[in-house]
Design a protein around this motif. Structure first.
Motif, PDB file in Angstrom:
ATOM      1  N   ASN A   1     -10.827  -1.020   0.407  1.00 25.75           N
ATOM      2  CA  ASN A   1      -9.646  -2.004   0.332  1.00 25.75           C
ATOM      3  C   ASN A   1      -8.722  -1.733  -1.074  1.00 25.75           C
ATOM      4  N   GLY A   2      -9.178  -0.739  -1.720  1.00 26.47           N
ATOM      5  CA  GLY A   2      -8.480  -0.569  -3.080  1.00 26.47           C
ATOM      6  C   GLY A   2      -7.301   0.087  -2.940  1.00 26.47           C
ATOM      7  N   PRO A   3      -7.057   1.249  -3.623  1.00 31.03           N
ATOM      8  CA  PRO A   3      -5.553   1.917  -3.674  1.00 31.03           C
ATOM      9  C   PRO A   3      -4.940   2.083  -2.497  1.00 31.03           C
ATOM     10  N   GLY A   4      -5.862   2.547  -1.432  1.00 24.17           N
ATOM     11  CA  GLY A   4      -5.478   2.842  -0.249  1.00 24.17           C
ATOM     12  C   GLY A   4      -4.646   1.717   0.710  1.00 24.17           C
ATOM     13  N   GLU A   5      -5.412   0.499   0.929  1.00 26.17           N
ATOM     14  CA  GLU A   5      -4.754  -0.562   1.571  1.00 26.17           C
ATOM     15  C   GLU A   5      -3.482  -1.116   0.483  1.00 26.17           C
ATOM     16  N   ALA A   6      -3.945  -1.257  -0.790  1.00 29.49           N
ATOM     17  CA  ALA A   6      -2.963  -1.858  -1.421  1.00 29.49           C
ATOM     18  C   ALA A   6      -1.967  -0.820  -2.277  1.00 29.49           C
ATOM     19  N   LEU A   7      -1.633   0.143  -1.473  1.00 27.77           N
ATOM     20  CA  LEU A   7      -0.806   1.402  -1.920  1.00 27.77           C
ATOM     21  C   LEU A   7       0.532   0.956  -2.751  1.00 27.77           C
ATOM     22  N   ASP A   8       0.931  -0.129  -2.036  1.00 32.36           N
ATOM     23  CA  ASP A   8       2.603  -0.641  -2.280  1.00 32.36           C
ATOM     24  C   ASP A   8       2.262  -1.772  -3.591  1.00 32.36           C
ATOM     25  N   ALA A   9       1.102  -1.944  -4.072  1.00 34.44           N
ATOM     26  CA  ALA A   9       0.950  -3.074  -5.171  1.00 34.44           C
ATOM     27  C   ALA A   9       1.382  -2.173  -6.391  1.00 34.44           C
ATOM     28  N   ASP A  10       2.053  -3.125  -7.372  1.00 36.43           N
ATOM     29  CA  ASP A  10       2.485  -2.581  -8.381  1.00 36.43           C
ATOM     30  C   ASP A  10       1.381  -2.088  -9.500  1.00 36.43           C
TER      31      ASP A  10
END
Length: 359
Positions: A311-320
């Motif tokens: 659930n890291g950078p992959g799923e939260a790709l659009d996070a700043d």
């Protein structure tokens, strides 16, 4: 933005310095729960509401002494538009208009005869202020209750449209419509019907919603469903607690739909599972506390707090910016790219320092 793409075309109405409807931003409202006759206490609460981001504030006006408070508040420098909430007495509505209210909220069904409603409309027209038609299950006309047998969504919508037509007949069209119910589905269906039948701006809210969690759920479903369809021009989240707390919840609903940039940090965090290698629940709670203390909670950025690499950078790709847990450590990432590893114990403060650099 979903809302702006689908937004219903409504007439623009001005309430003090705030515009409702048209292409104006969706405004957030609340209502004081002080004794309106206590001008100082009411002033203090309005000030707190304004600081929290309240655009328009409503006051209960049960008597003539409460009317005097409107003038006192204006003289004390209150510039947040004031809505006078009137029940049963057309004389109080007229007096409130004369005292400086920026909008009058009435249930025409309980104001009385057509002549009394005419007096209210004439006073509002003379002073250049709008009327909010407020309809709920307790204000339905007898003929509508007899027709539908209960305060159904159809009855609520018909009451609002009936009263709007009555004001129009009296040559008054500076109207905002509000239909609320404690039943979320009835509130949604009534507002959908009104949105199709008129161009007046709509005030959304689930009334008597309860305390924080229950109220947040009901309001999110009711207000959120309508906003997602482009319906709604101003909102109030009703809580059985300090009204100041209504404001942040209202902005959370707007922010979740991309309607406002005033919601502050958009924190996304996973619910945790057996892969989670850090205490994400405690970390998330600490981050929220520290973010407020650091004064970054109002920044308009998306922050991800993830429990593992899945659930890291992959799923939260659009996070700043965000962190993803490992075993006793986390990965700090920006824009979907890993920046560096952090110790779990240092993660919150390090993340906050990185966010400060983004101001």
């Amino acid at each position: 933005m979903i809302y702006n793409e689908k937004r219903r075309k409504s007439r623009e109405i001005k309430v003090g310095g705030i515009k409702i409807g048209g292409t104006s931003p969706v405004s957030v409202q609340s209502m004081t729960n002080t004794d309106t006759r206590d001008a100082l206490a009411t002033y203090a609460q309005i000030k707190a509401l304004a600081e929290a981001g309240c655009d328009i504030v409503r006051l209960a006006i049960p008597d003539e002494e409460s009317v005097l408070t409107i003038t006192k508040l204006k003289n004390m420098g209150v510039d947040v538009p004031i809505v006078a909430d009137i029940h049963y007495s057309h004389k109080l509505a007229v007096a409130a208009a004369e005292a400086g209210a920026d909008k009058i909220r009435i249930n025409p069904g309980n104001i009385g005869s057509k002549d009394k409603i005419r007096e209210v409309a004439s006073a509002c027209k003379y002073h250049g202020i709008p009327i909010r038609i407020g309809v709920n299950s307790g204000s339905l006309e007898k003929h509508l209750l007899e027709k539908y047998g209960a305060p159904t969504a159809e009855a609520l919508a018909e009451s609002a449209l009936y009263n709007a037509a009555l004001l129009e007949e009296l040559d008054f069209s500076d109207i905002i419509i509000s239909v609320k119910a404690s039943d979320t589905y009835s509130m949604i269906e009534a507002n959908r019907a009104i949105a199709k039948a008129t161009v007046y701006p709509l005030h959304l809210g689930v009334t008597e919603a309860g305390a924080r969690i229950k109220a947040a759920v009901k309001s999110s479903v009711g207000i959120g469903a309508l906003l997602s369809e482009g319906i709604g021009d101003t909102v109030r989240v009703s809580l059985t607690e300090d009204p100041v707390n209504e404001i942040s919840l209202a902005y959370d609903i707007l922010s979740s739909l991309g309607i406002t940039e005033r919601g502050g940090l958009n924190i996304v965090s996973c619910p945790t599972c057996g892969r989670t290698g850090i205490d994400l629940i405690a970390l998330t709670e600490r981050f929220e506390r520290e973010a407020r203390a650091a004064g970054i909670d109002k920044m308009n950025i998306k922050v991800a707090l993830m429990g593992c690499a899945v659930n890291g950078p992959g799923e939260a790709l659009d996070a700043d910016i965000g962190i993803a847990g490992g075993k006793g450590e986390v990965l700090l990432f920006k824009g979907g790219k890993t920046v560096r590893k952090l110790k779990e114990c240092d993660a919150v403060l390090e993340l906050i320092e990185e966010i400060k650099k983004m101001k």
